[in-house]
Design an enzyme around this catalytic site. Structure first.
Site, PDB file in Angstrom:
ATOM      1  N   ASP A  58       0.873  -1.162   0.000  1.00 22.80           N
ATOM      2  CA  ASP A  58       0.000   0.000   0.000  1.00 22.80           C
ATOM      3  C   ASP A  58       0.922   1.228   0.000  1.00 22.80           C
ATOM      4  OD1 ASP A  58      -2.317   1.614   0.319  1.00 22.80           O
ATOM      5  OD2 ASP A  58      -2.009   1.646   2.475  1.00 22.80           O
TER       6      ASP A  58
ATOM      7  N   ASP B  11      -0.095   5.071   1.100  1.00 22.18           N
ATOM      8  CA  ASP B  11      -0.284   5.990   2.225  1.00 22.18           C
ATOM      9  C   ASP B  11      -0.289   5.225   3.548  1.00 22.18           C
ATOM     10  OD1 ASP B  11      -0.638   8.562   0.832  1.00 22.18           O
ATOM     11  OD2 ASP B  11      -2.379   7.560  -0.046  1.00 22.18           O
TER      12      ASP B  11
END
Length: 212
Positions: free
Chosen positions: A9, A11
């Site tokens: 991922d 953020d």
């Protein structure tokens, strides 16, 4: 557990963007008469337009997404790599990896360029799949593009929606406790507190990561 690739991922995992995102969502919520706390809780790991649908059904999700993207673009200077991100990515020589994010291509590319992080060949964005996190589509697509079984892909996620998506795709989900507690990431195979711990995992499970 065999690990042949890593799916990150963005953020909260590679980029420390929570502060900037909180400012944007708080401003957006206040301008529309919404409760910032309730809105913020529904943002993690999800497409902004999906959050908009849940908190403000009377607003047009596409229009609000464009407004939010403009606000986020203005916060570029407040975003830095998560501690250990540069070293971890540089250690992955020979190990296939990808990013899987609910963000947009242009915004993520600009942030990686600004922070000096390398972009991998395989990048999956929210618009690339019919159903975003917590659906498994994004991680399944990343594994397919890498040509590696999902069961051999280690997913590093900081949000419950991302962990749910990774598990549903059949990946090995590791929760990084940068934005959520271990309890909140309870579906993960395991939780770690830093990217240094992720690097140790990759070395231990034969991913090919450089252990130096």
């Amino acid at each position: 557990m065999r690990i042949s690739a890593v799916l990150f991922d963005v953020d909260g995992v590679l980029l420390d963007s929570a502060g900037a995102h909180r400012e944007v969502w708080d401003a957006w919520s206040a301008a529309r008469g919404l409760d910032p706390e309730k809105v913020w809780e529904l943002t993690f790991g999800r497409r902004p337009e999906d959050t908009v649908r849940d908190v403000a059904a009377h607003l047009d999700p596409a229009t609000e997404r464009r407004a939010l993207d403009c606000l986020l673009a203005e916060e570029m200077g407040g975003i830095q790599p998560v501690e250990g991100a540069v070293g971890l990515l540089n250690s992955l020589s020979g190990t296939p990896w990808a990013i899987v994010t609910s963000g947009t291509r242009d915004l993520v590319a600009a942030r990686f360029a600004a922070t000096g992080l390398p972009l991998p060949a395989v990048q999956v964005y929210a618009d690339d799949v019919p159903h975003a996190k917590p659906a498994p589509d994004c991680f399944a697509l990343a594994a397919s593009r890498l040509g590696i079984p999902a069961s051999e892909c280690l997913v590093v996620e900081d949000a419950p929606a991302g962990i749910q998506a990774a598990v549903a795709a059949g990946c090995v989900a590791v929760g990084l406790t940068t934005t959520h507690t271990e309890d909140a990431l309870g579906q993960a195979r395991m939780c770690v507190s830093s990217l240094a711990d992720v690097r140790s995992l990759l070395t231990a499970y034969g991913s090919g990561a450089d252990g130096s």
